[in-house]
Design an enzyme around this catalytic site. Structure first.
Site, PDB file in Angstrom:
ATOM      1  N   ASP A   1       0.860  -1.180   0.000  1.00  0.00           N
ATOM      2  CA  ASP A   1       0.000   0.000   0.000  1.00  0.00           C
ATOM      3  C   ASP A   1       0.902   1.237   0.000  1.00  0.00           C
ATOM      4  O   ASP A   1       1.885   1.298   0.725  1.00  0.00           O
ATOM      5  CB  ASP A   1      -0.902  -0.012   1.252  1.00  0.00           C
ATOM      6  CG  ASP A   1      -2.060   0.972   1.138  1.00  0.00           C
ATOM      7  OD1 ASP A   1      -3.214   0.530   1.114  1.00  0.00           O
ATOM      8  OD2 ASP A   1      -1.788   2.204   1.072  1.00  0.00           O
TER       9      ASP A   1
ATOM     10  N   ASN B   1     -12.718  -3.600   2.721  1.00  0.00           N
ATOM     11  CA  ASN B   1     -13.768  -2.588   2.846  1.00  0.00           C
ATOM     12  C   ASN B   1     -14.729  -2.741   1.673  1.00  0.00           C
ATOM     13  O   ASN B   1     -14.296  -2.868   0.523  1.00  0.00           O
ATOM     14  CB  ASN B   1     -13.148  -1.192   2.861  1.00  0.00           C
ATOM     15  CG  ASN B   1     -12.251  -0.980   4.069  1.00  0.00           C
ATOM     16  OD1 ASN B   1     -12.503  -1.536   5.133  1.00  0.00           O
ATOM     17  ND2 ASN B   1     -11.202  -0.191   3.903  1.00  0.00           N
TER      18      ASN B   1
ATOM     19  N   HIS C   1     -10.066  -5.566  -2.975  1.00  0.00           N
ATOM     20  CA  HIS C   1      -8.715  -5.795  -2.445  1.00  0.00           C
ATOM     21  C   HIS C   1      -8.810  -6.171  -0.982  1.00  0.00           C
ATOM     22  O   HIS C   1      -9.653  -5.662  -0.248  1.00  0.00           O
ATOM     23  CB  HIS C   1      -7.843  -4.549  -2.618  1.00  0.00           C
ATOM     24  CG  HIS C   1      -8.481  -3.282  -2.125  1.00  0.00           C
ATOM     25  ND1 HIS C   1      -9.424  -2.603  -2.858  1.00  0.00           N
ATOM     26  CD2 HIS C   1      -8.328  -2.597  -0.974  1.00  0.00           C
ATOM     27  CE1 HIS C   1      -9.820  -1.544  -2.172  1.00  0.00           C
ATOM     28  NE2 HIS C   1      -9.179  -1.509  -1.020  1.00  0.00           N
TER      29      HIS C   1
HETATM   30  P1  5GP Z   1      -9.953   1.126   0.531  1.00  0.00           P
HETATM   31  O1  5GP Z   1     -10.456   2.215   1.422  1.00  0.00           O
HETATM   32  O2  5GP Z   1     -10.550   1.181  -0.850  1.00  0.00           O
HETATM   33  O3  5GP Z   1     -10.092  -0.219   1.172  1.00  0.00           O
HETATM   34  O4  5GP Z   1      -8.389   1.371   0.428  1.00  0.00           O
HETATM   35  C1  5GP Z   1      -7.689   1.640  -0.729  1.00  0.00           C
HETATM   36  C2  5GP Z   1      -6.217   1.523  -0.383  1.00  0.00           C
HETATM   37  O5  5GP Z   1      -5.469   1.593  -1.570  1.00  0.00           O
HETATM   38  C3  5GP Z   1      -5.709   2.656   0.546  1.00  0.00           C
HETATM   39  O6  5GP Z   1      -5.092   2.064   1.690  1.00  0.00           O
HETATM   40  C4  5GP Z   1      -4.713   3.417  -0.329  1.00  0.00           C
HETATM   41  O7  5GP Z   1      -3.592   3.896   0.394  1.00  0.00           O
HETATM   42  C5  5GP Z   1      -4.310   2.372  -1.376  1.00  0.00           C
HETATM   43  N1  5GP Z   1      -3.979   2.903  -2.683  1.00  0.00           N
HETATM   44  C6  5GP Z   1      -4.773   3.739  -3.428  1.00  0.00           C
HETATM   45  N2  5GP Z   1      -4.182   4.010  -4.615  1.00  0.00           N
HETATM   46  C7  5GP Z   1      -2.997   3.321  -4.615  1.00  0.00           C
HETATM   47  C8  5GP Z   1      -1.944   3.208  -5.583  1.00  0.00           C
HETATM   48  O8  5GP Z   1      -1.970   3.796  -6.673  1.00  0.00           O
HETATM   49  N3  5GP Z   1      -0.889   2.423  -5.248  1.00  0.00           N
HETATM   50  C9  5GP Z   1      -0.806   1.766  -4.048  1.00  0.00           C
HETATM   51  N4  5GP Z   1       0.287   1.016  -3.848  1.00  0.00           N
HETATM   52  N5  5GP Z   1      -1.789   1.851  -3.125  1.00  0.00           N
HETATM   53  C10 5GP Z   1      -2.876   2.616  -3.406  1.00  0.00           C
END
Ligand code: 5GP
Ligand code: ZN
Length: 111
Positions: free
Chosen positions: A30, A86, A99
């Site tokens: 992340d 989530n 994810h």
């Molecule tokens: P969600 O709230 O959808 O479960 O979390 C999305 C996660 O994806 C967040 O923890 C955020 O930091 C991560 N994330 C979003 N965009 C990117 C990206 O472009 N690259 C990486 N490595 N992580 C991402």
């Protein structure tokens, strides 16, 4: 799916620190870690979230779930980890490509 950041990571179009991949799933770090180790594990197939699964995804989801432990251990999480996904607005999902977060390192705060 065009425009989906995680599809682009899975295809290699967007860079990420990939720690594991096979023909069905990709695991990467992340970019804004919320724990000493914070990984995201995705199916290569674009699926929005748990609410969008159908019967044809059964084998894929079994593979993903069965892989979490070995991916976590490979990253040094020998004492355990937390896996969460989530789902939807109420679940505060931000990226709409399913994810599983793997969080660990030290002892996590209670939920
Ligand atoms: P969600 O709230 O959808 O479960 O979390 C999305 C996660 O994806 C967040 O923890 C955020 O930091 C991560 N994330 C979003 N965009 C990117 C990206 O472009 N690259 C990486 N490595 N992580 C991402
Ligand atoms: Zn996607």
């Amino acid at each position: 799916m065009s425009g989906c950041i995680f599809c682009k990571i899975a295809s290699g179009e967007v860079n990420a620190e990939i720690v594991y991949q096979d023909d069905k799933i990709v695991a990467f770090k992340d970019h804004a870690p919320k724990a000493p180790v914070h990984l995201l594990v995705i199916p290569r197939k674009h699926i929005r979230n748990l609410n969008a699964l159908d019967e044809s995804d059964t084998e894929l989801m079994a593979h993903l779930m069965m892989s979490l432990s070995s991916i976590a251990k490979e990253q040094g999480l020998l004492d355990g980890f937390r896996a969460i996904t989530n789902t939807g607005n109420g679940g505060r999902q931000e990226v709409y490509h399913m994810h599983f977060h793997i969080l660990g390192g030290g002892r996590l705060p209670a939920m």
